[in-house]
Write a protein that holds these residues in place. Structure first.
Motif, PDB file in Angstrom:
ATOM      1  N   GLU A  94      18.265  13.014  -3.510  1.00  0.00           N
ATOM      2  CA  GLU A  94      18.391  11.935  -2.596  1.00  0.00           C
ATOM      3  C   GLU A  94      18.062  12.442  -1.078  1.00  0.00           C
ATOM      4  O   GLU A  94      18.575  11.795  -0.342  1.00  0.00           O
ATOM      5  CB  GLU A  94      19.684  11.416  -2.647  1.00  0.00           C
ATOM      6  N   GLU A  95      17.405  13.441  -0.958  1.00  0.00           N
ATOM      7  CA  GLU A  95      16.956  13.744   0.261  1.00  0.00           C
ATOM      8  C   GLU A  95      15.728  13.000   0.758  1.00  0.00           C
ATOM      9  O   GLU A  95      14.660  12.734   0.067  1.00  0.00           O
ATOM     10  CB  GLU A  95      16.659  15.336   0.301  1.00  0.00           C
ATOM     11  N   GLN A  96      15.902  12.329   1.890  1.00  0.00           N
ATOM     12  CA  GLN A  96      14.881  11.375   2.652  1.00  0.00           C
ATOM     13  C   GLN A  96      14.016  12.208   3.501  1.00  0.00           C
ATOM     14  O   GLN A  96      14.523  12.729   4.504  1.00  0.00           O
ATOM     15  CB  GLN A  96      15.756  10.297   3.315  1.00  0.00           C
ATOM     16  N   ARG A  97      12.795  12.216   3.133  1.00  0.00           N
ATOM     17  CA  ARG A  97      11.849  12.852   4.024  1.00  0.00           C
ATOM     18  C   ARG A  97      10.803  12.086   4.445  1.00  0.00           C
ATOM     19  O   ARG A  97      10.138  11.355   3.615  1.00  0.00           O
ATOM     20  CB  ARG A  97      11.237  14.217   3.246  1.00  0.00           C
ATOM     21  N   SER A  98      10.218  12.384   5.685  1.00  0.00           N
ATOM     22  CA  SER A  98       9.230  11.498   6.453  1.00  0.00           C
ATOM     23  C   SER A  98       7.920  11.920   5.755  1.00  0.00           C
ATOM     24  O   SER A  98       7.746  13.064   5.389  1.00  0.00           O
ATOM     25  CB  SER A  98       9.282  11.376   7.820  1.00  0.00           C
ATOM     26  N   LEU A  99       6.927  11.178   5.689  1.00  0.00           N
ATOM     27  CA  LEU A  99       5.518  11.281   5.612  1.00  0.00           C
ATOM     28  C   LEU A  99       4.894  12.621   6.214  1.00  0.00           C
ATOM     29  O   LEU A  99       4.240  13.543   5.759  1.00  0.00           O
ATOM     30  CB  LEU A  99       4.705  10.144   5.687  1.00  0.00           C
ATOM     31  N   GLU A 100       5.206  12.659   7.659  1.00  0.00           N
ATOM     32  CA  GLU A 100       5.014  13.701   8.434  1.00  0.00           C
ATOM     33  C   GLU A 100       5.391  15.009   8.052  1.00  0.00           C
ATOM     34  O   GLU A 100       4.879  15.881   8.053  1.00  0.00           O
ATOM     35  CB  GLU A 100       5.347  13.442   9.859  1.00  0.00           C
ATOM     36  N   ASP A 101       6.760  15.082   7.701  1.00  0.00           N
ATOM     37  CA  ASP A 101       7.639  16.294   7.422  1.00  0.00           C
ATOM     38  C   ASP A 101       6.838  16.753   6.061  1.00  0.00           C
ATOM     39  O   ASP A 101       6.794  17.908   5.859  1.00  0.00           O
ATOM     40  CB  ASP A 101       8.885  15.897   7.171  1.00  0.00           C
TER      41      ASP A 101
ATOM     42  N   HIS B  14       0.809  -1.253   0.201  1.00  0.00           N
ATOM     43  CA  HIS B  14      -0.058  -0.058   0.021  1.00  0.00           C
ATOM     44  C   HIS B  14       0.677   1.152   0.201  1.00  0.00           C
ATOM     45  O   HIS B  14       0.688   2.288  -0.630  1.00  0.00           O
ATOM     46  CB  HIS B  14      -0.841   0.102   1.356  1.00  0.00           C
ATOM     47  N   VAL B  15       2.146   1.200   0.967  1.00  0.00           N
ATOM     48  CA  VAL B  15       2.877   2.346   1.028  1.00  0.00           C
ATOM     49  C   VAL B  15       3.529   2.734  -0.416  1.00  0.00           C
ATOM     50  O   VAL B  15       3.785   3.645  -0.873  1.00  0.00           O
ATOM     51  CB  VAL B  15       3.591   2.225   2.200  1.00  0.00           C
ATOM     52  N   ASN B  16       4.036   1.641  -0.812  1.00  0.00           N
ATOM     53  CA  ASN B  16       4.744   1.604  -2.169  1.00  0.00           C
ATOM     54  C   ASN B  16       3.932   2.293  -3.237  1.00  0.00           C
ATOM     55  O   ASN B  16       4.325   3.084  -4.191  1.00  0.00           O
ATOM     56  CB  ASN B  16       5.562   0.211  -2.497  1.00  0.00           C
ATOM     57  N   GLY B  17       2.584   1.622  -3.237  1.00  0.00           N
ATOM     58  CA  GLY B  17       1.680   2.174  -4.360  1.00  0.00           C
ATOM     59  C   GLY B  17       1.254   3.570  -4.284  1.00  0.00           C
ATOM     60  O   GLY B  17       1.014   4.127  -5.312  1.00  0.00           O
ATOM     61  N   ARG B  18       1.557   4.194  -3.089  1.00  0.00           N
ATOM     62  CA  ARG B  18       1.589   5.752  -3.110  1.00  0.00           C
ATOM     63  C   ARG B  18       3.060   6.318  -3.259  1.00  0.00           C
ATOM     64  O   ARG B  18       2.984   7.560  -2.824  1.00  0.00           O
ATOM     65  CB  ARG B  18       0.948   6.169  -1.564  1.00  0.00           C
ATOM     66  N   GLN B  19       3.982   5.641  -3.844  1.00  0.00           N
ATOM     67  CA  GLN B  19       5.339   6.151  -4.192  1.00  0.00           C
ATOM     68  C   GLN B  19       6.074   6.607  -2.759  1.00  0.00           C
ATOM     69  O   GLN B  19       6.916   7.479  -2.848  1.00  0.00           O
ATOM     70  CB  GLN B  19       5.332   7.553  -5.078  1.00  0.00           C
ATOM     71  N   PHE B  20       5.832   5.818  -1.797  1.00  0.00           N
ATOM     72  CA  PHE B  20       6.490   5.946  -0.541  1.00  0.00           C
ATOM     73  C   PHE B  20       7.227   4.716  -0.375  1.00  0.00           C
ATOM     74  O   PHE B  20       6.807   3.547  -0.735  1.00  0.00           O
ATOM     75  CB  PHE B  20       5.578   6.456   0.730  1.00  0.00           C
ATOM     76  N   SER B  21       8.052   4.774   0.703  1.00  0.00           N
ATOM     77  CA  SER B  21       8.845   3.668   1.162  1.00  0.00           C
ATOM     78  C   SER B  21       8.786   3.547   2.734  1.00  0.00           C
ATOM     79  O   SER B  21       8.342   4.451   3.421  1.00  0.00           O
ATOM     80  CB  SER B  21      10.514   3.614   1.062  1.00  0.00           C
ATOM     81  N   ILE B  22       8.775   2.238   3.220  1.00  0.00           N
ATOM     82  CA  ILE B  22       8.692   2.257   4.972  1.00  0.00           C
ATOM     83  C   ILE B  22       9.787   1.443   5.395  1.00  0.00           C
ATOM     84  O   ILE B  22      10.206   0.324   4.680  1.00  0.00           O
ATOM     85  CB  ILE B  22       7.364   1.308   5.121  1.00  0.00           C
TER      86      ILE B  22
ATOM     87  N   PHE C  76       8.675   7.060   4.388  1.00  0.00           N
ATOM     88  CA  PHE C  76       9.201   8.338   3.905  1.00  0.00           C
ATOM     89  C   PHE C  76       9.419   8.249   2.260  1.00  0.00           C
ATOM     90  O   PHE C  76       8.941   7.293   1.721  1.00  0.00           O
ATOM     91  CB  PHE C  76      10.803   8.254   4.402  1.00  0.00           C
ATOM     92  N   ARG C  77       9.938   9.238   1.809  1.00  0.00           N
ATOM     93  CA  ARG C  77       9.919   9.180   0.417  1.00  0.00           C
ATOM     94  C   ARG C  77      11.342  10.040   0.286  1.00  0.00           C
ATOM     95  O   ARG C  77      11.729  10.794   0.818  1.00  0.00           O
ATOM     96  CB  ARG C  77       9.063  10.187  -0.205  1.00  0.00           C
ATOM     97  N   VAL C  78      12.042   9.456  -0.755  1.00  0.00           N
ATOM     98  CA  VAL C  78      13.226   9.922  -1.299  1.00  0.00           C
ATOM     99  C   VAL C  78      13.002  10.966  -2.377  1.00  0.00           C
ATOM    100  O   VAL C  78      12.644  10.769  -3.547  1.00  0.00           O
ATOM    101  CB  VAL C  78      14.284   8.828  -1.781  1.00  0.00           C
ATOM    102  N   THR C  79      13.140  12.328  -2.153  1.00  0.00           N
ATOM    103  CA  THR C  79      12.941  13.297  -2.980  1.00  0.00           C
ATOM    104  C   THR C  79      14.332  13.841  -3.940  1.00  0.00           C
ATOM    105  O   THR C  79      15.305  13.204  -3.645  1.00  0.00           O
ATOM    106  CB  THR C  79      12.644  14.676  -2.213  1.00  0.00           C
ATOM    107  N   GLU C  80      13.899  14.683  -4.739  1.00  0.00           N
ATOM    108  CA  GLU C  80      15.150  15.141  -5.712  1.00  0.00           C
ATOM    109  C   GLU C  80      16.271  15.496  -4.747  1.00  0.00           C
ATOM    110  O   GLU C  80      16.257  16.060  -3.680  1.00  0.00           O
ATOM    111  CB  GLU C  80      14.757  16.521  -6.473  1.00  0.00           C
TER     112      GLU C  80
END
Length: 653
Positions: free
Chosen positions: A261-268, A230-238, A255-259
């Motif tokens: 290569e910065e790793q940002r949490s879902l809450e952030d 479910h998380v990967n389907g929303r383009q996030f990792s866990i 979290f999601r790895v943004t442009e």
């Protein structure tokens, strides 16, 4: 009954020590002992000896006489002095039915007779004989672990195999006539129940906890996998969810790895999007849109969301159906091979039996009869002929083919629906795009861009919140499973040993009694102090070196000392009955011809001293023995035993 005459034997076995004595062998002592087991429906205890009870002729003064009818009558009493009389026919065939009357044998008659049966269901059915017998003697329904990790009943046949020593096979081993009913560690479970140990109860608890552990692990693995998808389907990792439950720490983070290569949490990401949205200028000065336009946009958006969700569900369902079809097709391949083998077997048998003068169903080489029956390794599973097996496999194949066809039809229907949904999604997206294009000319480009940013942020925030809510719910459920598993594992660790402290105390008492009886019987193959009752098997072992290495006692033990070990062990079981209130020893022990392997005469006579000591605590010991020099008679009468002396006469008169 033979030749119009009646031959019978009637004996009374009293509480305490009972000796059935004859001057020589083959006078019928073992027949009486075997009749006790058969009369109680415990046929497995005497196995091959049943033939002596159901033979067709009887030796008489005029030679062999044909037996017309033969039966066993057995009157038994329980701890409450209630009486039960049992009749079982043994000729012309060994009956599977038992006639029972509640009361003494002297009052036997048609009135009050009840019929019970042996075999499958005998312990559970209201007309099952073993259920009646268990209730009458107060033997509880003891649950044990089966070979397949399930739970099953410990039958009376197991208990009596430890205390009923018949002559033909009973002296070969401790519990030599133990049945095979799929009990795990049958000897250990039986001995533990006779001694009143908590081993079975602890084992059941341990088994239940292990099943809980497996169930929780399966829930954890499934829940973690579904959440990751479910998380990967929303383009996030866990991360922070251990691959194996109970290993490592449970500290999940989405979290999601943004442009860059910065790793940002879902809450952030959610917090940043909300701040960004608040900073946008509201479009208050725009002219109002055409009537109903906003409603139309909302309707199309909701429809797109609904269609995408439904298509995702259908795609998952199609994948599951593909897996089912693959498994069914594999099983069909196995059935096809089995069916081919059985058909080839039928063809071979047909070739063997083409000669119309040949004996049907017989081997063409050895001429022994062959019935074409497939024998199952499981005693509880009925036999099946090859023809029946072909029919059974064919039915299974047809059933699987029908199931496969249904699954394929479902898959094709779902595939068509999924393709239709894809078309509808494409149409809805096009409609949404057309509306946006119509607005482009009415709204200044800078405001339109700002509106798009606001819409993007609102959609992103909605998606973040939905994902966060779903993840929090699923992670809370996973954490509960994690904690439950930790509690189960902690309880299991406390049950790491088979035996409790109380069990070890009872086992030490039993070992001391066993050693005492060995010494009194003249055991000398090893030092008495080196003989132990092993905690792992609850059977006798001998310590052979300083490292406390324990080996089976039958290695290096003389034949007569092996008889002493069996005798001491069985009598120690009886003597230990009062050590625990949980003991399920039936308070009766039976020996047939204990003077085996030319045991020393003086040591043999000491056996009767031990029997007398055991009976001082209550209960009943029955011994059938040959006494050519009358030494046993003398010792028995000195000890005050009940002697049933046939002298040189046959048991049946």
């Amino acid at each position: 009954m033979f030749s119009g005459k009646l031959a019978y034997c009637e004996i009374e076995l009293l509480p305490g020590a009972n000796l059935i004595l004859t001057d020589s062998n083959t006078q019928g002592k073992s027949t009486l002992v075997n009749a006790l087991a058969i009369g109680l429906g415990l046929d497995d205890l005497v196995k091959g000896n049943v033939a002596a009870l159901v033979k067709d002729t009887l030796k008489g003064a005029q030679g062999d006489q044909r037996i017309v009818d033969a039966a066993i009558f057995l009157e038994i009493a329980n701890a409450s002095n209630e009486l039960l009389t049992i009749r079982r026919s043994v000729n012309p065939e060994l009956s599977r039915g038992m006639l029972v009357r509640r009361g003494p044998l002297g009052q036997w008659g048609e009135a009050g007779l009840e019929e019970y049966y042996l075999g499958q269901g005998s312990y559970t059915d209201t007309r099952g004989f073993h259920r009646l017998l268990s209730e009458f003697i107060g033997f509880p329904e003891v649950q044990v672990i089966s070979q397949d990790d399930g739970v099953m009943r410990l039958y009376l046949e197991y208990i009596f195999s430890a205390i009923f020593i018949e002559q033909k096979r009973g002296w070969a081993d401790i519990m030599a006539n133990i049945p095979y009913y799929r009990v795990r560690d049958p000897k250990k479970s039986t001995i533990a129940e006779i001694l009143g140990l908590d081993y079975i109860r602890n084992n059941l608890q341990r088994n239940a906890l292990r099943l809980d552990e497996q169930r929780l692990k399966a829930r954890y693995d499934t829940g973690a996998e579904v959440l990751k998808r479910h998380v990967n389907g929303r383009q996030f990792s866990i991360k922070g969810i251990p691959a194996e439950i109970g290993v490592g720490s449970f500290n999940p983070q989405i979290f999601r790895v943004t442009e860059g290569e910065e790793q940002r949490s879902l809450e952030d990401l959610l917090s940043a999007a909300e701040i960004d949205l608040d900073g946008k200028v509201a479009l208050a000065d725009l002219p109002p849109p055409a009537p109903g336009l906003q409603s139309r946009i909302d309707d199309i958006s909701r429809r797109i969301t609904s269609l995408v969700t439904r298509k995702s569900e259908l795609d998952n369902s199609i994948a599951a159906i593909r897996g089912n079809v693959h498994r069914y097709q594999q099983r069909l391949g196995v059935l096809a091979r089995d069916l081919q083998k059985n058909k080839e077997e039928l063809k071979i048998r047909g070739l063997f039996n083409r000669d119309k003068w040949a004996i049907k169903s017989s081997c063409p080489v050895c001429e022994q009869p062959v019935d074409g029956t497939l024998l199952s390794q499981m005693r509880s599973f009925p036999t099946m002929s090859i023809e029946e097996n072909v029919e059974y496999i064919t039915d299974q194949r047809n059933l699987l083919q029908d199931m496969t066809a249904v699954e394929i039809a479902k898959r094709e229907h779902s595939q068509v629906e999924s393709e239709q949904l894809a078309k509808e999604i494409s149409i809805a997206l096009a409609q949404h795009s057309e509306i946006q294009k119509s607005l482009a000319g009415a709204i200044p480009s800078d405001l339109m861009a700002r509106a798009r940013d606001i819409a993007r942020l609102e959609n992103a925030i909605t998606g973040y919140r939905d994902l966060l809510d779903h993840a929090e719910s699923e992670l809370a459920a996973l954490l509960r499973v994690w904690n439950e598993h930790a509690a189960v594992a902690a309880t299991l660790s406390k049950l790491s040993g088979d035996l409790s402290a109380d069990d070890r105390g009872l086992l030490r008492q039993f070992q001391q009694t066993f050693r005492d009886y060995l010494g009194r019987l003249g055991f000398n193959s090893f030092e008495i102090g080196s003989m132990v009752i092993d905690e792992g098997s609850l059977l006798p072992r001998v310590i052979v070196n300083d490292r406390d290495r324990r080996v089976r006692v039958d290695f290096g033990t003389s034949a007569s000392d092996w008889i002493r070990i069996i005798t001491a062990f069985v009598l120690a079981l009886h003597a230990s009955r009062d050590n625990s209130q949980k003991s399920n020893h039936p308070n009766v022990t039976v020996f047939d011809e204990p003077a085996q392997q030319n045991i020393d005469r003086e040591d043999y006579l000491k056996f009767f001293d031990i029997v007398a000591d055991v009976c001082k605590k209550g209960g009943q010991v029955i011994v059938a023995a040959t006494d050519k020099d009358h030494a046993v008679r003398t010792r028995a009468r000195t000890l005050g035993m009940h002697v049933i002396d046939f002298g040189s006469e046959y048991v049946l008169q």
